[in-house]
Design a protein around this motif. Structure first.
Motif, PDB file in Angstrom:
ATOM      1  N   PRO A 186       0.937  -1.402  -0.267  1.00  0.00           N
ATOM      2  CA  PRO A 186       0.017   0.083  -0.049  1.00  0.00           C
ATOM      3  C   PRO A 186       1.342   1.351  -0.166  1.00  0.00           C
ATOM      4  N   ILE A 187       0.611   2.540  -0.943  1.00  0.00           N
ATOM      5  CA  ILE A 187       1.678   3.642  -0.408  1.00  0.00           C
ATOM      6  C   ILE A 187       1.005   4.523   0.875  1.00  0.00           C
ATOM      7  N   GLN A 188       1.808   4.966   1.300  1.00  0.00           N
ATOM      8  CA  GLN A 188       2.164   5.242   2.530  1.00  0.00           C
ATOM      9  C   GLN A 188       2.172   6.950   2.428  1.00  0.00           C
ATOM     10  N   ARG A 189       1.406   7.694   3.034  1.00  0.00           N
ATOM     11  CA  ARG A 189       2.089   8.717   3.308  1.00  0.00           C
ATOM     12  C   ARG A 189       2.175   9.261   4.364  1.00  0.00           C
ATOM     13  N   PHE A 190       3.356  10.127   4.844  1.00  0.00           N
ATOM     14  CA  PHE A 190       3.645  11.330   6.224  1.00  0.00           C
ATOM     15  C   PHE A 190       3.649  12.626   6.168  1.00  0.00           C
ATOM     16  N   GLU A 191       2.934  13.028   7.100  1.00  0.00           N
ATOM     17  CA  GLU A 191       3.470  14.330   6.569  1.00  0.00           C
ATOM     18  C   GLU A 191       4.378  14.937   7.690  1.00  0.00           C
ATOM     19  N   LEU A 192       5.016  15.913   6.700  1.00  0.00           N
ATOM     20  CA  LEU A 192       6.419  16.173   7.527  1.00  0.00           C
ATOM     21  C   LEU A 192       7.038  17.537   8.537  1.00  0.00           C
ATOM     22  N   GLY A 193       6.057  18.080   8.465  1.00  0.00           N
ATOM     23  CA  GLY A 193       5.093  19.133   9.176  1.00  0.00           C
ATOM     24  C   GLY A 193       5.081  20.128   8.116  1.00  0.00           C
ATOM     25  N   PRO A 194       4.882  21.845   8.809  1.00  0.00           N
ATOM     26  CA  PRO A 194       5.325  23.200   8.130  1.00  0.00           C
ATOM     27  C   PRO A 194       6.671  23.424   6.992  1.00  0.00           C
ATOM     28  N   VAL A 195       6.608  24.208   6.393  1.00  0.00           N
ATOM     29  CA  VAL A 195       7.956  24.300   4.832  1.00  0.00           C
ATOM     30  C   VAL A 195       8.654  25.023   5.737  1.00  0.00           C
ATOM     31  N   GLU A 196       8.172  26.082   6.344  1.00  0.00           N
ATOM     32  CA  GLU A 196       9.321  26.978   7.315  1.00  0.00           C
ATOM     33  C   GLU A 196      11.056  26.915   7.130  1.00  0.00           C
ATOM     34  N   PRO A 197      10.133  25.761   8.913  1.00  0.00           N
ATOM     35  CA  PRO A 197      11.383  25.181   9.212  1.00  0.00           C
ATOM     36  C   PRO A 197      12.292  24.668   8.355  1.00  0.00           C
ATOM     37  N   LEU A 198      11.626  24.487   7.324  1.00  0.00           N
ATOM     38  CA  LEU A 198      12.441  23.282   6.263  1.00  0.00           C
ATOM     39  C   LEU A 198      13.565  24.180   5.063  1.00  0.00           C
ATOM     40  N   ALA A 199      12.291  25.571   4.863  1.00  0.00           N
ATOM     41  CA  ALA A 199      13.376  26.768   4.527  1.00  0.00           C
ATOM     42  C   ALA A 199      13.972  27.023   4.767  1.00  0.00           C
ATOM     43  N   THR A 244      14.362  10.358   8.283  1.00  0.00           N
ATOM     44  CA  THR A 244      14.434   9.474   9.617  1.00  0.00           C
ATOM     45  C   THR A 244      12.525   8.822   9.030  1.00  0.00           C
ATOM     46  N   PRO A 245      11.510   9.921   9.392  1.00  0.00           N
ATOM     47  CA  PRO A 245      10.333   9.078   9.643  1.00  0.00           C
ATOM     48  C   PRO A 245      10.153   8.098   8.803  1.00  0.00           C
ATOM     49  N   LEU A 246      10.936   8.569   7.552  1.00  0.00           N
ATOM     50  CA  LEU A 246      10.366   6.818   6.581  1.00  0.00           C
ATOM     51  C   LEU A 246      11.126   6.001   6.306  1.00  0.00           C
ATOM     52  N   GLN A 247      12.402   5.895   7.008  1.00  0.00           N
ATOM     53  CA  GLN A 247      13.587   5.230   7.012  1.00  0.00           C
ATOM     54  C   GLN A 247      12.576   3.081   7.384  1.00  0.00           C
ATOM     55  N   LYS A 248      11.254   3.090   8.271  1.00  0.00           N
ATOM     56  CA  LYS A 248      10.617   2.411   8.322  1.00  0.00           C
ATOM     57  C   LYS A 248      10.021   1.558   6.874  1.00  0.00           C
ATOM     58  N   ALA A 249       9.905   2.196   5.935  1.00  0.00           N
ATOM     59  CA  ALA A 249       8.784   2.394   5.112  1.00  0.00           C
ATOM     60  C   ALA A 249       9.431   2.488   3.784  1.00  0.00           C
ATOM     61  N   ILE A 250      11.027   2.467   3.676  1.00  0.00           N
ATOM     62  CA  ILE A 250      11.956   2.384   2.996  1.00  0.00           C
ATOM     63  C   ILE A 250      12.600   0.601   3.547  1.00  0.00           C
ATOM     64  N   GLY A 251      12.059   0.290   4.745  1.00  0.00           N
ATOM     65  CA  GLY A 251      12.880  -0.892   4.156  1.00  0.00           C
ATOM     66  C   GLY A 251      14.523  -1.056   4.166  1.00  0.00           C
ATOM     67  N   ASP A 252      14.135  -2.806   3.189  1.00  0.00           N
ATOM     68  CA  ASP A 252      15.585  -3.020   2.960  1.00  0.00           C
ATOM     69  C   ASP A 252      15.477  -2.265   1.246  1.00  0.00           C
ATOM     70  N   ALA A 253      14.565  -1.467   0.874  1.00  0.00           N
ATOM     71  CA  ALA A 253      15.542  -1.283  -0.656  1.00  0.00           C
ATOM     72  C   ALA A 253      16.769  -0.511  -0.766  1.00  0.00           C
ATOM     73  N   THR A 254      17.158  -1.499  -2.665  1.00  0.00           N
ATOM     74  CA  THR A 254      18.286  -1.234  -2.044  1.00  0.00           C
ATOM     75  C   THR A 254      18.711   0.121  -2.516  1.00  0.00           C
ATOM     76  N   THR A 255      17.762   0.946  -3.454  1.00  0.00           N
ATOM     77  CA  THR A 255      17.401   2.294  -4.385  1.00  0.00           C
ATOM     78  C   THR A 255      16.307   2.804  -4.060  1.00  0.00           C
ATOM     79  N   VAL A 256      16.658   3.868  -4.090  1.00  0.00           N
ATOM     80  CA  VAL A 256      15.320   4.935  -3.362  1.00  0.00           C
ATOM     81  C   VAL A 256      15.338   6.446  -4.882  1.00  0.00           C
ATOM     82  N   LEU A 257      14.214   6.088  -5.444  1.00  0.00           N
ATOM     83  CA  LEU A 257      14.233   7.018  -5.845  1.00  0.00           C
ATOM     84  C   LEU A 257      13.422   8.601  -5.697  1.00  0.00           C
ATOM     85  N   ILE A 258      14.197   9.305  -5.696  1.00  0.00           N
ATOM     86  CA  ILE A 258      13.360  10.708  -4.705  1.00  0.00           C
ATOM     87  C   ILE A 258      12.909  11.755  -5.586  1.00  0.00           C
TER      88      ILE A 258
END
Length: 300
Positions: A158-171, A212-226
């Motif tokens: 299943p596709i998973q969705r993660f809320e990563l919070g406000p953009v302002e601190p990321l910016a 870090t919040p996505l690592q469990k969902a990434i799991g054992d994948a050897t290639t990550v497309l971003i």
């Protein structure tokens, strides 16, 4: 860049929400790709030009809406333009394999994207959007806050969705990291945000917030497309810190940048074997760019 407004309705399935994201992201690029394809078919130019005109007229009419007491006329015009657009698309699809391919890519469903991914590959599709909500008091104007969300897409999961919070601190962290890169100081920096004060390297703050919040969902994948979006386009995510001090994320997992996720089925499909005497098609090309001075004067 216009920021997408994303529905946060709890009852809406994640796959349905992502269907809209998949269709929106890269829409301009897909239009340009189709236009470029048609330039190689001058015999189809009249049909394609008429299709573009009908599409513009249909969009303009839809956005403008019906005039008072003229709804019946507006609905008739909408129906006529829609029928003509569909007719032109069918005719072009019959005469052009490339147009048919591009049309299928534009209509692609998330399930088809998932089927195209190898088992050891994961797609992380970031999206900067605006969350609209009422104030806590329930009175006054709605609050529109830019936020970041990530969709993690894998084959047969299943596709998973993660809320990563406000953009302002990321910016703020992105701006601090870029400044550090430009000055090449390597010094510890402080990122000030409305949520508080963060001491330390901004790249570590970014990793803690978007990876870090996505690592469990990434799991054992050897290639990550971003597929980055918004402020995340301004920094190299492969240079985020690794788990070992002094290391980088790219040293721990293979990272690939994918600006337009809906192209993946086409990019991941096995190419047809070319004849030995003609290893490259006539319209194949390769552009290599290196040592780019971003912010410099063009041509210098």
């Amino acid at each position: 860049t216009e920021i997408y407004t994303l529905s946060l309705h709890d009852a809406l399935p994640i796959s349905q929400t992502y269907r809209h994201v998949l269709g929106w992201k890269g829409a301009i690029f897909m239009g340009l790709l189709t236009s470029r394809t048609m330039r190689h078919r001058p015999d189809l130019k009249p049909l394609f030009d008429e299709l573009e005109l009908a599409s513009v007229q249909l969009s303009t009419l839809a956005l403008r809406g019906p005039h008072q007491n003229l709804r019946a006329t507006w609905e008739r015009q909408m129906a006529e333009l829609s029928d003509r657009k569909d007719e032109l698309e069918r005719e072009l699809a019959q005469k052009s394999d490339e147009f048919r391919r591009d049309k299928l890519l534009m209509q692609m469903e998330p399930a088809e994207l998932q089927r195209s991914l190898p088992a050891d590959v994961v797609l992380i599709d970031f999206l900067e959007y605006k969350q609209s909500r009422m104030p806590q008091s329930g009175k006054g104007l709605r609050i529109r806050e830019p936020r970041m969300v990530a969709f993690v897409v894998r084959k047969d999961r299943p596709i998973q969705r993660f809320e990563l919070g406000p953009v302002e601190p990321l910016a703020a962290a992105v701006a601090a990291w870029r400044k550090d890169i430009e000055q090449d100081t390597g010094a510890e920096l402080v990122v000030n945000t409305p949520e508080g004060k963060f001491t330390g390297a901004p790249q570590q703050f970014l990793k803690d917030r978007i990876w870090t919040p996505l690592q469990k969902a990434i799991g054992d994948a050897t290639t990550v497309l971003i597929s980055p979006d918004g402020v995340l386009n301004q920094v190299p995510l492969a240079a985020l810190p690794g788990d070992t001090p002094g290391s980088y994320l790219v040293e721990e997992v293979t990272l690939v940048n994918v600006p337009v996720p809906r192209l993946l089925p086409f990019l991941l499909s096995k190419p047809k074997k070319a004849p030995a005497d003609k290893p490259f098609a006539a319209n194949d090309s390769l552009l290599l760019v290196g040592n780019v001075r971003y912010g410099g004067s063009p041509g210098r």
